[in-house]
Design an enzyme around this catalytic site. Structure first.
Site, PDB file in Angstrom:
ATOM      1  CE  LYS A 199      46.090  41.494  31.768  1.00 47.93           C
ATOM      2  NZ  LYS A 199      47.237  40.840  32.332  1.00 47.93           N
ATOM      3  CG  ASP A 226      44.370  38.193  35.737  1.00 48.36           C
ATOM      4  OD1 ASP A 226      43.306  37.813  36.282  1.00 48.36           O
ATOM      5  OD2 ASP A 226      45.318  38.648  36.384  1.00 48.36           O
TER       6      ASP A 226
END
Ligand code: SF4
Length: 214
Positions: A119, A137
């Site tokens: 991420k 997320d």
């Protein structure tokens, strides 16, 4: 409505709501963005933006970060969550970057750095290098499920699903638009489907009911 049609309509609405997608984390270059994204795990961007001016006044390059002690870094970032681990990772990452020639747009390299996962690497790729990426997320993961865009149980599969639904050239702004939408509309506990511009027609009510009951 088919998933792809839903995604198209949601995309149009998000473009209308958020035509501009400024990067929420203050930074000066790819290195300082990487640091800021690392720091943002389990805390808010606002909090990160409060501590980074001081941190960057001491260490806005890997060389300067590497010369600081873990204790000093930890003290500087103490206001944010997981400060001891993040301080250790920042010091280690600085050493890795000095050896590796600095931050560069290389997935494997970025993901090999201390404290950097897929991420974080995705945010740097998208926001510093304009390379299409879709950082997912937990908030994006949850909204994708509520809107019926993905049934995935984990962020990896949600990312794959969302990438299939929206054209590549929209990914970099789309992930930020969803974050902005969530911040503006999603309260922590209540869901008023009738007043929500997207959930009012897109939500899978079964999923929301499940979440509310959990
Ligand atoms: S109904 Fe609730 S969860 Fe769904 S988008 Fe609106 S505010 Fe967010």
């Amino acid at each position: 409505m088919k998933r792809i049609e839903k995604a198209y309509k949601i995309g149009q609405m998000l473009d209308k709501f958020y035509p501009e997608t400024p990067v929420p984390l203050d930074h000066r270059d790819p290195y300082t963005l990487l640091v800021a994204v690392m720091l943002s795990a389990q805390t808010t961007d606002k909090k990160v933006n409060e501590v980074t001016p001081d941190l960057f006044s001491h260490a806005d390059t890997p060389e300067k970060m590497s010369s600081l002690s873990v204790e000093f870094i930890q003290k500087t970032i103490k206001e944010i969550g997981l400060a001891p681990t993040k301080a250790k990772n920042l010091k280690k990452m600085a050493g890795q970057l000095i050896e590796g020639g600095g931050v560069r747009p290389d997935w494997k390299y970025l993901e090999s750095l201390a404290g950097v996962g897929h991420k974080t690497a995705s945010v740097v790729m998208a926001q510093s290098y304009d390379i299409p990426a879709f950082p997912v997320d937990t908030h994006i993961h949850r909204l994708a499920a509520r809107w019926g865009l993905s049934k995935a149980n984990n962020v990896e599969v949600t990312e794959r699903d969302l990438k299939r639904l929206w054209p590549k050239e929209t990914w970099n702004s789309r992930h930020l638009q969803i974050i902005f939408f969530g911040r503006e509309y999603c309260p922590a506990r209540s869901h008023n489907l009738n007043t929500c511009p997207i959930c009012s027609w897109a939500a899978t009510k079964k999923r929301i009911k499940q979440e509310m009951g959990s």
